[in-house]
Design a protein around this motif. Structure first.
Motif, short mmCIF file in Angstrom:
data_model
loop_
_atom_site.label_atom_id
_atom_site.label_comp_id
_atom_site.label_asym_id
_atom_site.label_seq_id
_atom_site.Cartn_x
_atom_site.Cartn_y
_atom_site.Cartn_z
N ARG A 159 49.13 -0.89 25.80
CA ARG A 159 49.62 -1.00 27.18
C ARG A 159 50.65 0.08 27.48
O ARG A 159 50.69 0.64 28.58
CB ARG A 159 50.20 -2.40 27.42
N ARG A 160 51.49 0.38 26.51
CA ARG A 160 52.49 1.42 26.72
C ARG A 160 51.80 2.78 26.91
O ARG A 160 52.17 3.57 27.77
CB ARG A 160 53.44 1.45 25.51
N GLN A 196 50.12 3.55 30.36
CA GLN A 196 50.97 3.96 31.49
C GLN A 196 50.87 5.46 31.74
O GLN A 196 51.19 5.94 32.84
CB GLN A 196 52.44 3.61 31.22
N THR A 219 59.07 5.94 24.77
CA THR A 219 58.04 6.14 25.79
C THR A 219 58.06 7.56 26.33
O THR A 219 57.05 8.05 26.83
CB THR A 219 58.23 5.09 26.89
#
Lengths: 268, 112
Positions: free
Chosen positions: A59-60, A63, A15
């Motif tokens: 979804r990641r 962010q 991430t």
């Protein structure tokens, strides 16, 4: 400058890389289905992978304010097992309706075998039936020229495939002209050792122009750099190119090609 | 942009100012590799090629020959170096291969 990286394998990145991309100005990425570093031995493995591409990664990415789009296929490296490959292709249609799926990819050839070609042709047929965009992987290293020519022949021979809806990725000095001359889009991949450098990519832009061309990092689980695209922008600047060149290959062109899918919506 | 004969926006001096040091280092890497190959345990000198049956050694010969061919291309003064180098490393055959007959790519064509 806001930009799009149209080929990134975020499933293999942490991430932290989404944060770096966002800080560098990346606002959208597209992620083709690829070889995960090992040969999967069941269609269920691909089903779960497709779930990851269409649910988890968007979804990641969100962010960090990045829009995530995906392409689906069984990659050429895992196409030697025809039974498995056909089973995986059979899974794809149910995922084509997902809101971030743009088309079929990254299909292509790996070592230029007959089984790889059989599965490539099956993907092309599926894309033709459902009028999907196509993202193509051309082989690495010594196989690239031969594989590219075979791929172009297959696509060019299909009556329902529009070259303007096909992106031939990983072009290099000995394949880019043929790809562009036949009316396809060309992607230059800034990936160390086995593909292109920012300097060579800018050389090719200077020699062949910036129409129907984009650049990408194809960052994956191997030595690669998700920030290769802004580094190429820096290379353009070092040579005195106007900022419009970087905008053309990393914003206008990706939006033009990808915008042929009604799902792709990236705004200024 | 068109006409690749003058498509680089830099002068020769400007290009060398930007790239000479970096590529001098890359050339030294190549030179050092050639020296390293000459110092290898089974080296017979970098110009020799062995008559061998073992596939791995055949690969080693092909890659060594490919390196030397690449240097000849770079030194022949005919231009269009990047494309011609890519071609020198490429598989120029046209037929697809039978399934399951190919290992990983090695960077240069070594035969079927």
């Amino acid at each position: 400058m806001r930009y799009i990286d149209p080929h990134l394998h975020m499933v293999s990145r942490t991430t932290d890389d989404y944060e770096r991309l966002a800080l560098a100005g990346c606002c959208a990425i597209t992620e083709p289905a690829f070889w995960a570093g090992y040969d999967r031995n069941s269609a269920q493995g691909f089903f779960d992978y497709f779930r990851l591409l269409t649910d988890v990664e968007p979804r990641r990415a969100a962010q960090y304010g990045i829009q995530h789009y995906a392409w689906l296929c069984i990659n050429p490296k895992e196409a030697e097992d025809l039974t498995l490959a056909r089973e995986v292709i059979g899974l794809i249609p149910e995922f084509l309706e997902r809101p971030n799926v743009l088309g079929i990819g990254e299909i292509g050839l790996n070592r230029n075998t007959r089984n790889e070609m059989t599965i490539l042709e099956a993907h092309v047929e599926l894309a033709a039936q459902t009028d999907e965009l196509i993202l193509v992987h051309t082989p690495h290293l010594e196989d690239k020229l031969k594989g590219t020519l075979h791929i172009l022949d297959v696509l060019g021979a299909h009556p329902k495939i529009d070259p303007g809806r096909v992106l031939i990725d990983h072009v290099e000095e000995h394949t880019i002209r043929e790809v562009l001359d036949r009316g396809f889009w060309a992607g230059m991949t800034l990936y160390p050792h086995s593909k292109c450098t920012p300097q060579r990519a800018v050389d090719m832009l200077e020699m062949y122009g910036d129409e129907r061309v984009w650049i990408n990092s194809a960052g994956d689980w191997g030595p690669s750099d998700p920030l290769a695209v802004p580094k190429a922008h820096l290379e353009m600047q070092r040579r005195g190119h106007a900022a419009t060149l970087a905008r053309r290959v990393s914003w206008d062109n990706p939006r033009s090609f990808l915008g042929q899918s009604p799902k792709f919506r990236v705004t200024e | 942009m068109s006409d690749d004969a003058r498509s680089c926006p830099l002068t020769v001096k400007q290009a060398l100012d930007l790239y000479f040091i970096e590529h001098r280092a890359k050339l030294l890497d190549v030179a050092a590799l050639l020296d390293r190959l000459g110092r290898a345990q089974d080296s017979r000198g970098v110009q020799d090629s062995c008559e061998v049956d073992d596939a791995s050694l055949r690969h080693a010969d092909a890659r060594l020959a490919a390196l030397h061919q690449a240097l000849r291309v770079l030194g022949d003064g005919q231009g269009d170096y990047a494309r011609r180098l890519q071609m020198s490393f490429s598989d120029l055959t046209t037929d697809l291969y039978p399934p399951g007959t190919r290992g990983p790519a090695v960077g240069t064509y070594v035969g079927a």
